[in-house]
Design a protein around this motif. Sequence first.
Motif, short mmCIF file in Angstrom:
data_model
loop_
_atom_site.label_atom_id
_atom_site.label_comp_id
_atom_site.label_asym_id
_atom_site.label_seq_id
_atom_site.Cartn_x
_atom_site.Cartn_y
_atom_site.Cartn_z
N ASN A 30 4.35 10.35 2.14
CA ASN A 30 4.44 9.95 0.73
C ASN A 30 5.63 9.01 0.57
OD1 ASN A 30 4.88 9.73 -2.01
ND2 ASN A 30 4.75 11.92 -2.42
N VAL A 31 5.35 7.76 0.26
CA VAL A 31 6.39 6.72 0.16
C VAL A 31 7.43 7.06 -0.90
CG1 VAL A 31 6.77 4.28 -0.39
CG2 VAL A 31 4.84 4.94 0.99
N SER A 32 7.03 7.77 -1.94
CA SER A 32 7.98 8.08 -3.02
C SER A 32 8.44 9.55 -3.00
CB SER A 32 7.37 7.71 -4.37
OG SER A 32 6.17 8.42 -4.58
N ALA A 33 8.26 10.23 -1.88
CA ALA A 33 8.70 11.63 -1.78
C ALA A 33 10.20 11.73 -2.05
CB ALA A 33 8.38 12.19 -0.39
N SER A 84 19.04 -1.94 2.91
CA SER A 84 19.45 -2.82 4.01
C SER A 84 18.24 -3.38 4.76
CB SER A 84 20.37 -2.08 4.98
OG SER A 84 19.67 -1.02 5.61
N ALA A 85 17.08 -2.74 4.62
CA ALA A 85 15.85 -3.22 5.27
C ALA A 85 14.99 -4.05 4.33
CB ALA A 85 15.05 -2.04 5.81
N GLY A 86 15.31 -4.02 3.02
CA GLY A 86 14.55 -4.81 2.06
C GLY A 86 14.74 -4.31 0.65
N ALA A 87 14.70 -5.25 -0.29
CA ALA A 87 14.89 -4.90 -1.70
C ALA A 87 13.77 -4.04 -2.26
CB ALA A 87 15.04 -6.19 -2.54
N ASP A 88 12.63 -4.04 -1.60
CA ASP A 88 11.47 -3.28 -2.06
C ASP A 88 11.40 -1.89 -1.44
OD1 ASP A 88 10.94 -4.10 0.52
OD2 ASP A 88 8.98 -4.94 0.09
N TRP A 89 12.53 -1.35 -1.03
CA TRP A 89 12.61 -0.08 -0.30
C TRP A 89 12.00 1.10 -1.05
CZ3 TRP A 89 15.33 3.98 -2.40
CH2 TRP A 89 16.23 3.67 -3.42
N LYS A 90 11.98 1.06 -2.37
CA LYS A 90 11.46 2.20 -3.14
C LYS A 90 9.94 2.34 -3.02
CE LYS A 90 14.99 2.43 -6.68
NZ LYS A 90 15.28 2.29 -8.11
N PRO A 147 0.83 -1.19 0.00
CA PRO A 147 0.00 0.00 0.00
C PRO A 147 0.87 1.25 0.00
CG PRO A 147 -0.02 -1.06 2.14
CD PRO A 147 0.76 -1.94 1.22
N THR A 148 0.44 2.26 -0.73
CA THR A 148 1.25 3.46 -0.80
C THR A 148 0.52 4.71 -0.32
OG1 THR A 148 0.64 3.76 -3.12
CG2 THR A 148 2.70 2.60 -2.68
N SER A 149 -0.74 4.58 0.06
CA SER A 149 -1.45 5.77 0.53
C SER A 149 -0.92 6.18 1.90
CB SER A 149 -2.95 5.49 0.61
OG SER A 149 -3.24 4.64 1.71
N ALA A 150 -1.10 7.46 2.20
CA ALA A 150 -0.65 7.98 3.50
C ALA A 150 -1.33 7.24 4.65
CB ALA A 150 -0.92 9.48 3.58
N SER A 151 -2.64 7.02 4.53
CA SER A 151 -3.34 6.35 5.63
C SER A 151 -2.88 4.91 5.79
CB SER A 151 -4.85 6.42 5.42
OG SER A 151 -5.23 5.77 4.24
#
Length: 139
Positions: free
Chosen positions: A75-78, A99-105, A41-45
């Motif tokens: 915002n995850v992609s800020a 370092s916390a995960g390959a999906d960090w973006k 999920p990428t929404s703020a909530s």
Amino acid sequence: MSVSALRRIVSSPKKALAGTAVAAATAGMVLAAAPAQAAAPTSASAAKSIAHEMIPDASQFNAFSKIVEHESGWNVSATNASSGAYGLVQALPGSKMASAGADWKTNPKTQIKWGLDYMNSRYGSPAGAWSFWQANGWY
């Protein structure tokens, strides 16, 4: 799905699947392949909800939330245009979060995990990081 539909798929997969898709579309259903892993999920909530689960202590969550609100607005992609800092916690460079995960973006959980680890190791806690942020305008 009915037994007869399954039999048609087994005997003539392409023809039966096309017929089943038409029937499903007519019934208002959508046939889609299930993703191997659900999209993050990428929404703020949604990001806030994930953080709240990961940070059960209310005062620590509030401190973390205040930092994230100021840094990225959840915002995850800020991306900071001048520095290149990235994500919820504005890691610089953003690739540190790998370092916390390959999906960090794209994954708020990965970014939150990295941010918590950073705040805990550098400031002792999110509350310590928030105190520093208040005094300096950054953390």
